[in-house]
Write an enzyme that holds these catalytic residues in place. Structure first.
Site: not given
Lengths: 770, 770
Positions: B601-602, B357-358, B488
């Site tokens: 994580k983000q 998805w990046d 994640e």
């Protein structure tokens, strides 16, 4: 479902040979003695589909882990039970044609597992393409009096053959594990020794250096008389055979007696394996097959006296429960604290022969009731011996101060499972191990275990829980986040009621035990305190605080305990809403779909209520049972027994019986189409519990023994025996009557449907009801 | 951290040879053209540690899945980018000694990646044990005008050598993937053809039958003049070399020009691969190396005009941003809708070269602003081409009625990841793919894509969401259970705010798009409706209902959106509470510990706010940023850019700059000690966004282009170019001044700090501030 076996009180019987059932029968007709186990593979060669399997307790292989995505903390290896060298092999050639049931026409095939006396028998007539006909009968057993011995009597009768017959007994150590992660072979040859009629193959495992000597000694009779014969030795790498060629005429009978001693370096010095095997062979050979078989029958008689359940009026149920008890007794005998009970026992490779929480949660109660307390104590000692590794395991996951997390799956105390949601999160296993200490103590009345060993385990487990909880400011309570409960159809959930309950109970029980031992045995207590740097002031205070403030999720509106937070957000269907083609959901649905569904593999709220049923009134049990049972798919073989017991308690008699049926013949009738992989040994203990605690209504309240029996419609009579502390009781239930016979050496107190009775030794009481 | 590279405006420079850095430099100095990519491996043999890597876009291998515990729905294979045949090889022997940098004394080693003109240069002096000294200089590039061509000029100067020199250009197709799951080789030989100075090795993949021809044509000059030479051919399986032996004297210079055409069956007929390669070689050979290199420089000049960011006053920052832009332009050129952008581009094997998805979340905005819209449209078409597979993928997971779940990781549209918590649960990717359609449309103003292709994708995605939600009676809202968000470090959570938001937005946007196209192009709409059996009445009604009743968790007390349900139960620490030895937590902590911690994580709440920032007032953004930023460990390279952009928006200038620095030099300075595995290509787009949307303050509100620039203290000037619809603007920011130059062909409207300006073509405006 695959119902191809005949019903019989004492035997499992297969008639007619269907190769499609071979792997399943190999599992079902397995024999063992707690030290060695052997699937019902054929002695003669067989080129059809088969899972060769022969296992030695305590001998395993640390196979390299196979994992898609590595997570920190995963173990480097997965311990696999080793498929051990083949000791049963006897190849037969008639004329120039091998006897191979996959290639030859077979008639009158019959395979019988005689559970009463503990042996496996097989007979058939083989008709070769050249019209040669022979009859075969083989009898074999693994001795429960001589731990390292297996024996075979293999008889060949010539119907019409007038030809040479070649008989080749062999030992083959060049074998594989079917589930090796990287197709490696695990055994290496050390030595082969042989002389006519006798051979020794010693091999070692590539890692860990376990040594095993597999030996054979055989003699051959013709028409009942010993004969001399020439042996032609055939050697290959890790293999030895001795080929014997004889002439046979019609009506001749050739009998081969093959004795095999299997010795290993866990029980003998490496350099003495051959001599140890030799001694066993010598001893057995002198006794002879028939005498050994009589010993075997006598030994089984004792086992049955201690553990038999009789069911009259329902042969299928009678056969099934005896099969379960037989297999449990074949798997664990309670004489070696290094051994334990794998979910498949010695009947297959699956689950690697390792130890799971099944032992404490399901098996221990079976052995507590049917064996001397030493057997159960050894199961506890097994975990005590692993305490250091459990502490190391917790350290790997970031815990400190001697906190212990017992492994989910283990062979030697180290974790060998690698799914994060189980390995790291299915932590309720720690609770089962603590509960086992409690269960042993209350059941046997023996407090020495907890004093000498148990408290150290309890403190280490409590230290784990104390670090694993965290305080939620939002709830103003202690919470446990990110766990998997016994219901493995939910992963990484918060505040699983069962896990939180077990954590709270562990802390409470540890605190009580500390207080008790402090008073009773202050010196021992102080010694332990020093050994493990127990900061009583701080730790006891902290634990009490957690006990007082543990969050236990409930739904007040429904008056139920909540499996975990968020459960009520699900689409709350029942199993009846599932289409048949969706079942079993673990084979039909993707994992995420299972996880977000309301469906339950085994209901952990009910598991918790079962363990602590004396704490809950019948209405509470009913509300929870009525809520969770209809959502439970019972896709764990460990599930139905708890439901049976609660259903029985609630008076849901038909449901109790239906649930019981699922477990009792699970393997014999292969409900889940997987018996080819091995038997569900640990769930067999659940079946036993279904009868004793379900229909028998056995429970322990305030250290007193209770029964509240009912008999299913379908049965005429059932009876079981129970050890409890000094008591040794036989309970017999018929319609309208309960008889309790005190078989022990002192008088016993017992409650039947909450009425107290005292029964003198060797006396019995009869209680009538309508 | 490993800061061994020199700072320079336009080049990446390594001085001195340190074998420990070789794998890292091989990644950093990678070259490519969107169709072929090559790590900076040495031409001559090298026996030291190295990751050989040379990749061809679109050529992959379905490697057998490796997984510990199978879950239903897992894909059978994991597509791996293939390490392709080695085309760069030129072995050198001086006298009898091989030139091998691992064995010979090396001085003046210098490696330069010239980003301005798109080539790699390497020079060094080698002193042999026999005191022979030579100087080497190699120059190589992968052509961006001739997609299937790589060229090398390899110069050897004799300092004092008076001996034979052996030069061996070769093609080696007998190579491996370092991360092959089962150590298999993936290539099989089809043919080898050769004549003096020219050779063709054609191989195919063992599965999927991709064919590749790797060819070479070379000539050798001595002191600037072409020479004739004898070639000694050496053949092995999948390998051909032509060995040339020459005499050299001190001061002689030998130049080898090696051209390599790499053709594959995705672009040519299988039977024409050799001839296609031959034609390219012929054409290139005639042009000659220097002319090709000039073409390369010119082509790069155009790329830089469209995408350069200039930073004055900070060489490290200037070098870093150019490196990021250079690598993005090397990875994807927008001329082939079958290709996409792997997280490591063509610089390593990790992540299998697959699409994530990046692409939609981070890369698309880069290409939208720096390339013709065709390039971005091709990225959208890539997903349209995979729609059928996405529907099949959803079907595997139990969805029906044309619902699509795009894969998390893919090469050809099929899923190839196998962690249930990601594969099945990280479903927000569907949202990113829908958002890309919206982003493309609003950015380019081109509505034809959504009409022709996009709506079909949107409806399929909406059908997925409509089935993936369920109605919670408890909440009286639609909920989404069991997901993993972009963060994640949480798995299988309920009601992840970001995922719920994306689901709601997708449904809303689809409904709006349907309404629009219904009116604008009713015939096209009806055609689509029939094609996909769209039940407008039912589905639209259902979707509207979900949009109106979607649950979006919030914490009202703190005025924040809640990452997921239960988040507030955690121990709410900040990153500052972590001990340095605990970081990065994904390397130091076990997975369960990460999951139950509050660390992020983000931050997916911030990701959602970033995407829809026009919907949130500054106070809301601030409250959420202030809550989540301190808990974010930024252990995804995709994390800091979003935080930079929001920090800039909130006026947290220093924090914005600090966060930016983490991303810009992530690979050059190897922050995470993993650049040896390849570059973080997709996160490089995030770095670009940090400058353009962060410091440049670019945003689109109501289809209007806005900037709100600020310049970090450390910089004198920065400028960037942006395409938006018909506009092509250059924005230059200095302290106190913003200059906007309209480079387009029509006048442009732009808002600077919310003030509207209209700039005529080729005109500019200057805005002063204090």
């Amino acid at each position: 479902m695959n119902e191809y076996l005949k019903h019989d009180d004492w035997c499992i019987i297969e008639e007619g040979f269907n190769p499609d059932n071979q792997r399943s029968s190999e599992s079902i007709f397995s024999i063992g003695n707690g030290h060695i186990g052997q699937r019902a593979n054929f002695e003669e060669q067989y080129s059809g589909d088969s899972l060769s399997g022969n296992y030695i307790a305590g001998i395993y292989y640390p196979d390299k882990t196979k994992v898609g995505w590595w997570k920190n903390g995963y173990p480097e290896y997965f311990a696999k039970v080793l498929n051990a060298p083949n000791w049963i092999g006897i190849n037969i050639k008639v004329g120039k044609i091998d006897l191979d049931l996959s290639k030859i026409k077979i008639e009158n095939f019959r395979r019988v597992l005689n559970m009463k006396e503990g042996y496996l028998e097989r007979s058939f007539i083989a008709e070769f393409p050249n019209e040669n006909i022979i009859e075969i009968k083989s009898t074999r057993f693994i001795s429960i009096t001589e731990n390292e011995l297996g024996s075979i009597k293999y008889e060949i009768k010539s119907v019409n053959v007038n030809d040479k017959i070649t008989i080749t007994p062999y030992i083959d150590a060049d074998i594989i594990n079917e589930d090796a992660n990287y197709q490696e072979k695990f055994w290496e040859e050390i030595s082969i020794e042989s002389k006519p009629g006798e051979a020794y193959v010693t091999v070692k495992t590539k890692k860990l250096d376990f040594h095993v000597c597999t030996s054979m000694k055989f003699n051959i009779e013709k028409n009942g008389s010993k004969i001399n014969h020439n042996n032609k030795e055939k050697r290959k790498k890790k293999y030895i055979a001795q080929q014997v060629e004889l002439d046979i005429k019609p009506d001749d009978t050739i009998s081969i007696y093959k004795y095999s001693a299997i010795t290993n370096s866990e029980n003998h010095k490496k350099e003495s394996l051959t001599i140890a095997a030799h001694n066993i062979l010598q001893r057995s050979f002198e006794k002879g097959f028939e005498a050994l078989l009589t010993e075997q029958a006598n030994a089984w008689k004792c086992k049955w006296t201690d553990s038999d359940i009789i069911i009259e009026g329902d042969v299928a149920a009678q056969q099934a429960i005896r099969f379960n008890i037989f297999q449990l007794n074949q798997t664990y005998t309670g004489d070696d604290e290094r051994l334990n009970i794998g979910p498949k026992g010695f009947t297959g490779e699956k689950y690697g022969g390792s130890t799971y929480w099944d032992t404490e949660a399901y098996c221990l109660p079976f052995y507590l009731r049917t064996s001397d307390k030493k057997a159960s104590r050894k199961l506890l000692l097994y975990r005590y011996r692993h305490l250091t590794k459990a502490i190391e395991n917790a350290e790997k996951l970031g815990f400190t101060n001697g906190a212990a997390l017992y492994p989910m799956v283990t062979m030697n105390g180290e974790e060998c499972h690698n799914e994060w949601e189980i390995t790291f999160e299915e932590i309720h296993r720690n609770g089962a191990i603590a509960f086992a200490i409690y269960n042993y103590t209350r059941h046997t009345g023996d407090e020495s275990y907890i004093e000498e060993y148990g408290l150290e385990v309890l403190i280490a487990i409590s230290r784990f829980w104390a670090q694993r909880v965290n305080f939620s400011k939002e709830k103003n309570k202690y919470v446990i986040l990110g766990v998997t409960g016994p219901n493995e159809y939910e992963n990484n959930v918060n505040n699983n009621w069962y896990t939180n309950l077990m954590a709270k109970w562990c802390l409470e029980y540890t605190l009580k035990s500390i207080a008790k031992i402090q008073t009773k045995n202050p010196e021992q207590y102080i010694e332990l305190k020093n050994k493990i740097n127990f900061n009583e002031l701080k730790e006891v205070g902290n634990w009490s605080n957690i006990v007082d403030n543990m969050y236990l999720p409930e739904n007040e509106e429904l008056g139920i305990f909540l499996q975990q937070e968020g459960y009520m957000d699900k689409d709350l269907l029942t199993v009846e809403d599932l289409r048949p083609e969706d079942r079993p959901i673990n084979q039909k649905w993707s994992w995420d779909r299972i996880l977000r569904s309301c469906f339950i593999k085994q209901a952990d709220v009910l598991q918790g209520i079962y363990l602590f049923n004396e704490n809950y009134n019948i209405d509470t049990i009913k509300r929870n049972f009525d809520f969770y049972e209809p959502k439970t798919v019972h896709e764990s073989s460990l599930s139905p027994c708890v439901h049976t017991i609660l259903a029985a308690k609630l008076g849901y008699k038909e449901q109790a019986y239906d649930l019981y049926l699922r477990t009792a013949r699970l393997d014999i009738d292969d409900y889940n189409d997987e018996v080819d992989q091995g038997l569900h040994i640990t769930s067999m203990a659940g079946t036993y519990l279904s009868i004793v605690e379900g229909f028998g209504g056995m429970s322990i309240k305030n250290e007193e023994l209770h029964f509240a029996p009912f008999i299913p419609e379908q049965w005429k009579l059932f009876s079981f025996v129970v050890r409890y502390r000094e008591s040794f009781l036989k309970i017999e239930v018929t319609k309208g009557k309960v008889t309790v016979l005190n078989q022990g050496r002192s008088s016993s107190q017992v409650f039947i449907r909450d009425v107290e009775y005292n029964i003198k030794e060797r006396d019995s009481i009869e209680i009538y009801s309508n």
